[in-house]
Structure formats: structure tokens, C-alpha cells
Scaffold this motif. Structure first.
Motif, PDB file in Angstrom:
ATOM      1  N   CYS A 337      40.513 -43.402   8.821  1.00  0.00           N
ATOM      2  CA  CYS A 337      40.673 -43.353   7.287  1.00  0.00           C
ATOM      3  C   CYS A 337      39.764 -44.404   6.684  1.00  0.00           C
ATOM      4  O   CYS A 337      39.196 -44.276   5.486  1.00  0.00           O
ATOM      5  N   VAL A 338      39.301 -45.641   7.414  1.00  0.00           N
ATOM      6  CA  VAL A 338      38.475 -46.331   6.922  1.00  0.00           C
ATOM      7  C   VAL A 338      37.171 -45.666   6.602  1.00  0.00           C
ATOM      8  O   VAL A 338      36.432 -46.106   5.531  1.00  0.00           O
ATOM      9  N   GLN A 339      36.797 -44.884   7.502  1.00  0.00           N
ATOM     10  CA  GLN A 339      35.480 -44.220   7.555  1.00  0.00           C
ATOM     11  C   GLN A 339      35.556 -43.170   6.160  1.00  0.00           C
ATOM     12  O   GLN A 339      34.621 -43.168   5.405  1.00  0.00           O
ATOM     13  N   LEU A 340      36.622 -42.656   6.023  1.00  0.00           N
ATOM     14  CA  LEU A 340      37.100 -41.603   4.777  1.00  0.00           C
ATOM     15  C   LEU A 340      36.866 -42.334   3.449  1.00  0.00           C
ATOM     16  O   LEU A 340      36.327 -41.892   2.539  1.00  0.00           O
ATOM     17  N   MET A 347      36.625 -53.176   1.922  1.00  0.00           N
ATOM     18  CA  MET A 347      36.869 -54.168   0.751  1.00  0.00           C
ATOM     19  C   MET A 347      38.389 -54.573   0.956  1.00  0.00           C
ATOM     20  O   MET A 347      39.243 -53.628   0.866  1.00  0.00           O
ATOM     21  N   GLU A 348      38.593 -55.903   0.855  1.00  0.00           N
ATOM     22  CA  GLU A 348      40.041 -56.324   0.910  1.00  0.00           C
ATOM     23  C   GLU A 348      40.821 -55.852  -0.132  1.00  0.00           C
ATOM     24  O   GLU A 348      42.000 -55.892   0.217  1.00  0.00           O
ATOM     25  N   GLU A 349      40.345 -55.325  -1.331  1.00  0.00           N
ATOM     26  CA  GLU A 349      41.328 -54.904  -2.252  1.00  0.00           C
ATOM     27  C   GLU A 349      41.921 -53.546  -1.997  1.00  0.00           C
ATOM     28  O   GLU A 349      42.954 -53.213  -2.636  1.00  0.00           O
ATOM     29  N   TYR A 350      41.311 -52.943  -0.866  1.00  0.00           N
ATOM     30  CA  TYR A 350      42.126 -51.720  -0.416  1.00  0.00           C
ATOM     31  C   TYR A 350      42.818 -52.104   0.810  1.00  0.00           C
ATOM     32  O   TYR A 350      42.533 -52.795   1.766  1.00  0.00           O
ATOM     33  N   GLU A 351      44.078 -51.586   0.963  1.00  0.00           N
ATOM     34  CA  GLU A 351      45.065 -51.753   1.990  1.00  0.00           C
ATOM     35  C   GLU A 351      44.603 -51.199   3.276  1.00  0.00           C
ATOM     36  O   GLU A 351      44.957 -51.878   4.431  1.00  0.00           O
ATOM     37  N   ARG A 355      45.304 -53.075   7.118  1.00  0.00           N
ATOM     38  CA  ARG A 355      45.696 -51.904   8.179  1.00  0.00           C
ATOM     39  C   ARG A 355      44.517 -51.876   9.463  1.00  0.00           C
ATOM     40  O   ARG A 355      44.996 -52.180  10.460  1.00  0.00           O
ATOM     41  N   SER A 356      43.439 -52.069   9.063  1.00  0.00           N
ATOM     42  CA  SER A 356      42.363 -51.736  10.169  1.00  0.00           C
ATOM     43  C   SER A 356      42.409 -53.082  11.128  1.00  0.00           C
ATOM     44  O   SER A 356      42.102 -53.012  12.204  1.00  0.00           O
ATOM     45  N   ARG A 357      42.615 -54.264  10.259  1.00  0.00           N
ATOM     46  CA  ARG A 357      42.586 -55.409  11.155  1.00  0.00           C
ATOM     47  C   ARG A 357      43.948 -55.693  12.048  1.00  0.00           C
ATOM     48  O   ARG A 357      44.015 -56.109  13.058  1.00  0.00           O
TER      49      ARG A 357
END
Length: 382
Positions: A337-340, A347-351, A355-357
Motif C-alpha cells: 500500500c505504501v508502494q501504491l 509522507m508523514e501527513e499520510y496515515e 502504519r508502515s512504521r
């Protein structure tokens, strides 16, 4: 969100209450807490006032005698807001059950009411700087001296450590025991006991506002009355309670996967490239379809396990499967989903970035996924 058959109308009412509380008291502040690196201590008092701390305990201790379905709903709703709220299920459904199952009548009266009110936050000290999955190899000792145990050693990666008031500490009360696990006992240690020191908050990659620290014990005198259960039985107590702990991790993992997919579906329908939404490209569609299918399968398996757990069945093998498979699935989902999201996924402004961290550590704590596979192998007779 689960639609499992074990969830009744009263669970739906409870979910609305939890969601309303979180919308007011948590969601507006969560990103600030993440930036500050700490959830405020007063949240625990608010959770207690709402009846969200250990609702399964009897009324005499401040609980509501609720079934595990209430814990399940609360875990789901907390995870939908953010993984750094994991300290609440840890207190509710991991640590306090030790006090309930193995505590004496006097100990329960002494400790449990403050656990439901939020006056006491609980934590468990298992992991040590040199010992992770191999619990039998812990080095922290508790040597009986008169009416007290003298505790020496250290613990690390202790969730709820900074705010913690009551610590269930895994110690060696008989360092010479053979096999070694028969020398392990559980002691409950108050945070203000002389010689007990909390280290600074650990700087983690994810779960940034969840307080995780190191603990050290230097000639800490703990009353013999704080021994939980029987001396030398600690390892067995830990094994008995790990089924529920790992189930909780699996619940959070599936919710995180579902939330990440939900965010991504919204994004790919809006984001355009080459003149059309990126969700219309067949490759992206297939990726999302595959993730959605795995999530549906995982959710169905998980819900069946929660029901069996509520029926007090021994599902250690299946829970170990769920813990490893669902946390690995959540990692796969967040990576795809990060790739998509492209550059915006970083970017920090995107949840999805948060989640990836947050999700990778779920494959490590509560027993690494490699340990889960070892447990399954034993259960299969291998």
C-alpha cells in the motif's frame, strides 16, 4: 471490522460507546502525541471512568464481568485509531489477568481496584538485554531473605514502563534449578520501591507515543507477600497466559491490515495518472484484490479462534498460526500500500506512512514469528 457471530447487540452498543470516547478524547490528539513521543498519563484515568479498563473483572473490583468480546471490540477500535494505543490491551488483557488468575484474595483486593480505575497502570517485565525469546535464560534474580525477596537485574523493551505503577517481573528465585525454567517465579513490584529504577524512554522506529523503557533492579527488597502464585511456577503461568496475548496481537494485525487497505482503496480511486485513476490499472487492481482476499481469509480464521478462545478451548497451535500469519500479512499489506501511494506513502501527513512504521514489530513481540513456527511444529508432533 468483525461481524463475527459471537458479537451480540450489547457488543455493538459497547462499540458505539468506545468509538464515541475515542473520537472525543483520543483521535484529535493522537498525531500530537506521536510527535511528542508520549500518550499523556491522564488518559488512563479517563479510560477508567468510561469502564474501559479490565471490563471483564468482577464488579467488586470495578469491572463489569464482561466477556472477551468486549476486549475484542476495544482492541479493534483502539487499533483503528493507532497502534501506539497497544498499552491499553496490554494492561487489560495481558498483565492484569496474571493478577486475577494467580493472585491471592488479599492481593486481588490490594491491586485490582486501582487497575480498573486507571490509578495503577500495569506492565510485565520478561525481556532482558541479553535474553529475548529464551525465557528460561533470564538473569534477573530474586533471592529470599527473611520476609523479603532481594531483586537484582534488568529488563528491556518494557511497554507501559514509563507510566507503569505495578510491574509483574519474571525472576529467578532459584538460580540453580535444573531445568532452569523450574526456578522462575513472578513478583509484583511497585514502581516506587527503593532500588527500582526506570530508564529513559526508548527511541523506537514506530509506536512512537507508546512508552517503552528499560528497568533496573539493584538490591530491591520486595515483600514475600508480593509473590504471585507459587515459587518456581512462573514459567508455567507465562505459558498458560500467552495464548491470549498472541491472540490480541493477531486481532490488532488484522485491523491494521484492514485499515491500511481501506485508506489505499480511497487513495487509488482519487489519484490520477495518465489521465485516469490509478485504481483502474489492472496490475494495481490485482494487487488490491489479492490483499483483500488474504485479509478476508485471515479475518474469518481469526474470528473463529476468538470464539474458540471464549469457549476456553486450547487453541495454542492455531493462535500461533494466526499470530505469525496475520502479522506477516499486515507487513505485506502495508508494504504494497505504501508502494501504491507512491511518494505520498512516504509522507508523514499520510496515515499509511505511520502504519508502515508501526506494524513490523508485531512480528517480533509476544514471541517472534519464528518462535510461533517452532510451537506449531511441536504441536504437529515434529
Amino acid at each position: 471490522m468483525s461481524t463475527a457471530t459471537f458479537l451480540k447487540e450489547e457488543h455493538a452498543i459497547f462499540r458505539k460507546s468506545v468509538r464515541s470516547f475515542l473520537e472525543k478524547e483520543v483521535k484529535p490528539h493522537y498525531e500530537k502525541w506521536e510527535k511528542d513521543g508520549l500518550i499523556p498519563r491522564d488518559l488512563w484515568g479517563k479510560l477508567g471512568q468510561q469502564g474501559l479498563l479490565c471490563p471483564w473483572l468482577p464488579e467488586e473490583f470495578g469491572g463489569g464481568e464482561a466477556d472477551f468480546g468486549y476486549s475484542f471490540v476495544l482492541i479493534e477500535e483502539l487499533e483503528r485509531v493507532g497502534s501506539s494505543l497497544v498499552g491499553v490491551p496490554l494492561h487489560n488483557d495481558v498483565v492484569v489477568p496474571y493478577l486475577w488468575h494467580y493472585g491471592s484474595t488479599e492481593q486481588k483486593k490490594r491491586w485490582l481496584p486501582s487497575c480498573t480505575s486507571g490509578k495503577s497502570v500495569s506492565a510485565i517485565g520478561m525481556t532482558e538485554p541479553g535474553t529475548g525469546s529464551d525465557l528460561a535464560a533470564i538473569k534477573t534474580t530474586a533471592i529470599l531473605d527473611g520476609d523479603s525477596y532481594v531483586v537484582n537485574g534488568s529488563k528491556t523493551f518494557i511497554s507501559n514502563g514509563l507510566h507503569g505503577d505495578l510491574f509483574v517481573v519474571v525472576c529467578k528465585t532459584d538460580p540453580k534449578a535444573q531445568p532452569a525454567h523450574k526456578g522462575i517465579s513472578l513478583l509484583v513490584i511497585d514502581a516506587d520501591t527503593p532500588g527500582f529504577t526506570k530508564g529513559k524512554k526508548l527511541d523506537k522506529v514506530g509506536l512512537r507515543s507508546q512508552d517503552t523503557i528499560e528497568l533496573s533492579f539493584e538490591d530491591v527488597r520486595v515483600p514475600k507477600a508480593n509473590l504471585l502464585g507459587e515459587a518456581g511456577r512462573g514459567f508455567y503461568y507465562l505459558m498458560e497466559q500467552l495464548q491470549q496475548e498472541r491472540l490480541i496481537v493477531a486481532i490488532a494485525a488484522i485491523v491494521s491490515a484492514e485499515r491500511t487497505l481501506e485508506l489505499t482503496l480511497d487513495y487509488v480511486k482519487e489519484r490520477k495518472a495518465f489521465g485516469k485513476p490509478i485504481g483502474s490499472f489492472q496490475h494495481n487492481q490485482f494487487t488490491l484484490v489479492e490483499l483483500a482476499t488474504k485479509i478476508e481469509i485471515g479475518r474469518t480464521f481469526l474470528d473463529s479462534l476468538v470464539e474458540r478462545h471464549m469457549n476456553q478451548e486450547d487453541v495454542v497451535k492455531e493462535v500461533s498460526m494466526a499470530k505469525y500469519w496475520l502479522t506477516d500479512l499486515a507487513k505485506e499489506v502495508v508494504s504494497s500500500c505504501v508502494q501504491l501511494h507512491g511518494g505520498y506513502g512516504y509522507m508523514e501527513e499520510y496515515e499509511v506512512a505511520r502504519r508502515s512504521r508501526d506494524i513490523p514489530v508485531s512480528a517480533i513481540y509476544a514471541g517472534t514469528n519464528e518462535i510461533m513456527k517452532s510451537i506449531i511444529a511441536k504441536k504437529m508432533g515434529l
